[in-house]
Design a protein around this motif. Structure first.
Motif, PDB file in Angstrom:
ATOM      1  N   UNK A   1       0.830  -1.207   0.000  1.00  0.00           N
ATOM      2  CA  UNK A   1       0.000   0.000   0.000  1.00  0.00           C
ATOM      3  C   UNK A   1       0.865   1.257   0.000  1.00  0.00           C
ATOM      4  N   UNK A   2       0.244   2.341  -0.417  1.00  0.00           N
ATOM      5  CA  UNK A   2       0.938   3.628  -0.456  1.00  0.00           C
ATOM      6  C   UNK A   2       1.271   4.077   0.962  1.00  0.00           C
ATOM      7  N   UNK A   3       2.514   4.513   1.174  1.00  0.00           N
ATOM      8  CA  UNK A   3       2.943   4.999   2.480  1.00  0.00           C
ATOM      9  C   UNK A   3       3.636   6.339   2.320  1.00  0.00           C
ATOM     10  N   UNK A   4       3.360   7.237   3.225  1.00  0.00           N
ATOM     11  CA  UNK A   4       3.940   8.570   3.181  1.00  0.00           C
ATOM     12  C   UNK A   4       5.131   8.659   4.132  1.00  0.00           C
ATOM     13  N   UNK A   5       6.239   9.193   3.647  1.00  0.00           N
ATOM     14  CA  UNK A   5       7.423   9.400   4.490  1.00  0.00           C
ATOM     15  C   UNK A   5       7.198  10.656   5.317  1.00  0.00           C
ATOM     16  N   UNK A   6       7.263  10.525   6.618  1.00  0.00           N
ATOM     17  CA  UNK A   6       7.010  11.662   7.513  1.00  0.00           C
ATOM     18  C   UNK A   6       8.270  12.100   8.251  1.00  0.00           C
ATOM     19  N   UNK A   7       9.380  11.391   8.109  1.00  0.00           N
ATOM     20  CA  UNK A   7      10.605  11.802   8.798  1.00  0.00           C
ATOM     21  C   UNK A   7      11.747  10.858   8.493  1.00  0.00           C
ATOM     22  N   UNK A   8      12.963  11.338   8.659  1.00  0.00           N
ATOM     23  CA  UNK A   8      14.181  10.550   8.461  1.00  0.00           C
ATOM     24  C   UNK A   8      15.029  10.676   9.725  1.00  0.00           C
ATOM     25  N   UNK A   9      15.517   9.545  10.217  1.00  0.00           N
ATOM     26  CA  UNK A   9      16.322   9.522  11.443  1.00  0.00           C
ATOM     27  C   UNK A   9      17.695   8.942  11.134  1.00  0.00           C
ATOM     28  N   UNK A  10      18.596   9.066  12.090  1.00  0.00           N
ATOM     29  CA  UNK A  10      19.965   8.559  11.920  1.00  0.00           C
ATOM     30  C   UNK A  10      19.975   7.036  11.929  1.00  0.00           C
ATOM     31  N   UNK A  11      21.069   6.456  11.390  1.00  0.00           N
ATOM     32  CA  UNK A  11      21.206   5.005  11.359  1.00  0.00           C
ATOM     33  C   UNK A  11      21.385   4.464  12.772  1.00  0.00           C
ATOM     34  N   UNK A  12      20.889   3.274  13.005  1.00  0.00           N
ATOM     35  CA  UNK A  12      21.043   2.587  14.291  1.00  0.00           C
ATOM     36  C   UNK A  12      21.432   1.145  14.029  1.00  0.00           C
ATOM     37  N   UNK A  13      21.938   0.502  15.058  1.00  0.00           N
ATOM     38  CA  UNK A  13      22.357  -0.903  14.963  1.00  0.00           C
ATOM     39  C   UNK A  13      21.300  -1.774  15.629  1.00  0.00           C
ATOM     40  N   UNK A  14      20.800  -2.752  14.889  1.00  0.00           N
ATOM     41  CA  UNK A  14      19.763  -3.644  15.404  1.00  0.00           C
ATOM     42  C   UNK A  14      20.302  -5.028  15.737  1.00  0.00           C
ATOM     43  N   UNK A  15      21.414  -5.413  15.147  1.00  0.00           N
ATOM     44  CA  UNK A  15      21.944  -6.765  15.324  1.00  0.00           C
ATOM     45  C   UNK A  15      23.237  -6.770  16.134  1.00  0.00           C
ATOM     46  N   UNK A  16      23.359  -5.873  17.105  1.00  0.00           N
ATOM     47  CA  UNK A  16      24.560  -5.811  17.922  1.00  0.00           C
ATOM     48  C   UNK A  16      25.523  -4.746  17.423  1.00  0.00           C
ATOM     49  N   UNK A  17      26.440  -4.344  18.288  1.00  0.00           N
ATOM     50  CA  UNK A  17      27.374  -3.275  17.952  1.00  0.00           C
ATOM     51  C   UNK A  17      28.350  -3.675  16.861  1.00  0.00           C
ATOM     52  N   UNK A  18      28.623  -4.982  16.738  1.00  0.00           N
ATOM     53  CA  UNK A  18      29.579  -5.430  15.729  1.00  0.00           C
ATOM     54  C   UNK A  18      28.979  -5.499  14.335  1.00  0.00           C
ATOM     55  N   UNK A  19      27.652  -5.441  14.239  1.00  0.00           N
ATOM     56  CA  UNK A  19      26.998  -5.547  12.936  1.00  0.00           C
ATOM     57  C   UNK A  19      27.037  -4.241  12.170  1.00  0.00           C
ATOM     58  N   UNK A  23      19.721  -0.889   6.118  1.00  0.00           N
ATOM     59  CA  UNK A  23      18.580  -0.009   5.823  1.00  0.00           C
ATOM     60  C   UNK A  23      17.354  -0.417   6.650  1.00  0.00           C
ATOM     61  N   UNK A  24      16.770   0.529   7.350  1.00  0.00           N
ATOM     62  CA  UNK A  24      15.631   0.258   8.229  1.00  0.00           C
ATOM     63  C   UNK A  24      14.613   1.379   8.061  1.00  0.00           C
ATOM     64  N   UNK A  25      13.348   1.020   8.111  1.00  0.00           N
ATOM     65  CA  UNK A  25      12.317   2.049   8.127  1.00  0.00           C
ATOM     66  C   UNK A  25      11.281   1.678   9.194  1.00  0.00           C
ATOM     67  N   UNK A  26      10.621   2.688   9.737  1.00  0.00           N
ATOM     68  CA  UNK A  26       9.623   2.513  10.788  1.00  0.00           C
ATOM     69  C   UNK A  26       8.221   2.578  10.180  1.00  0.00           C
ATOM     70  N   UNK A  27       7.342   1.763  10.726  1.00  0.00           N
ATOM     71  CA  UNK A  27       5.959   1.720  10.254  1.00  0.00           C
ATOM     72  C   UNK A  27       5.005   1.953  11.419  1.00  0.00           C
ATOM     73  N   UNK A  28       3.823   2.360  11.105  1.00  0.00           N
ATOM     74  CA  UNK A  28       2.824   2.617  12.126  1.00  0.00           C
ATOM     75  C   UNK A  28       2.388   1.309  12.789  1.00  0.00           C
ATOM     76  N   UNK A  29       2.315   1.313  14.103  1.00  0.00           N
ATOM     77  CA  UNK A  29       1.875   0.115  14.821  1.00  0.00           C
ATOM     78  C   UNK A  29       0.412  -0.209  14.550  1.00  0.00           C
ATOM     79  N   UNK A  30      -0.368   0.792  14.120  1.00  0.00           N
ATOM     80  CA  UNK A  30      -1.779   0.537  13.801  1.00  0.00           C
ATOM     81  C   UNK A  30      -1.920  -0.394  12.602  1.00  0.00           C
TER      82      UNK A  30
END
Length: 213
Positions: A1-19, A23-30
């Motif tokens: 479905x069509x999604x609107x970009x409402x903001x851009x944030x800095x990169x973060x590590x999800x798989x540990x500091x060594x990873x 590319x990651x994007x956030x979606x609405x919990x609804x």
């Protein structure tokens, strides 16, 4: 479905500091309410003092929402680096043990070499060699051993770091600073280990040395 970009944030590590940063994007919990969620709360004091109050507020909003884990960000960071810290500590202990063994080995070899060359040193001193020259002779011998050992050690370390590359964080397998620092530390320890044999050689009595068989 069509999604609107409402903001851009800095990169973060999800798989540990060594990873690597992926590319990651956030979606609405609804839209994806079936996925687990994390609630992050900034506190003014110790986070542990607020856990009970936060859990109570969650139950007050919806008593059917389970809270599987709760803790401070410091605890989460400590847990994420626990294994790398253990590996680093173990490697540091092994490295310190190897450094001590290297120093003892250099001292033992030079002490034995001085004992074997007792008559030669006595003859040199009888012919006019000064204690400073004798000390320089012993240190030069120790320096040659140190240089040869350092070269072979660096070659071996360059190969081993390729195997341990996945355990390294913040440095590469061919980090110049680490290799130069290790060589300087080993060279300094080896130089200090040559001082005692060199000092003993400079105190040799030429007459007593010449009488030895």
């Amino acid at each position: 479905p069509y999604q609107e970009i409402i903001g851009v944030v800095a990169d973060v590590k999800y798989e540990g500091l060594a990873g690597e940063d992926a590319p990651v994007y956030y979606e609405s919990a609804d839209q994806y309410s079936s996925k687990p969620m994390w609630l992050v709360v900034r506190t003014a004091g110790q986070a542990g003092h607020w856990l009970a109050a936060i859990q109570a507020q969650i139950r007050a909003i919806d008593p059917n929402v389970p809270v599987s884990r709760a803790g401070s960000m410091r605890d989460a960071l400590r847990e994420s680096v626990a294994l790398p810290q253990f590996r680093t500590t173990a490697m540091a202990i092994f490295a310190l043990s190897a450094l001590v063994l290297a120093a003892v080995g250099v001292y033992g070899v030079l002490a034995y070499a001085v004992e074997r060359r007792m008559q030669e040193i006595g003859i040199r001193m009888a012919l006019g060699a000064t204690p400073t020259e004798v000390i320089g002779l012993v240190i030069a011998q120790g320096s040659r051993l140190t240089i040869v050992g350092t070269v072979f050690g660096l070659l071996g370390a360059f190969g081993v770091t390729r195997v341990l590359q996945n355990m390294l964080f913040g440095v590469t397998a061919s980090d110049t600073v680490a290799f130069v620092g290790a060589a300087l530390v080993l060279g300094t320890v080896a130089l200090v280990a040559t001082v005692i044999p060199a000092w003993r050689a400079a105190r040799i009595d030429p007459i007593a040395a010449l009488r030895q068989e």
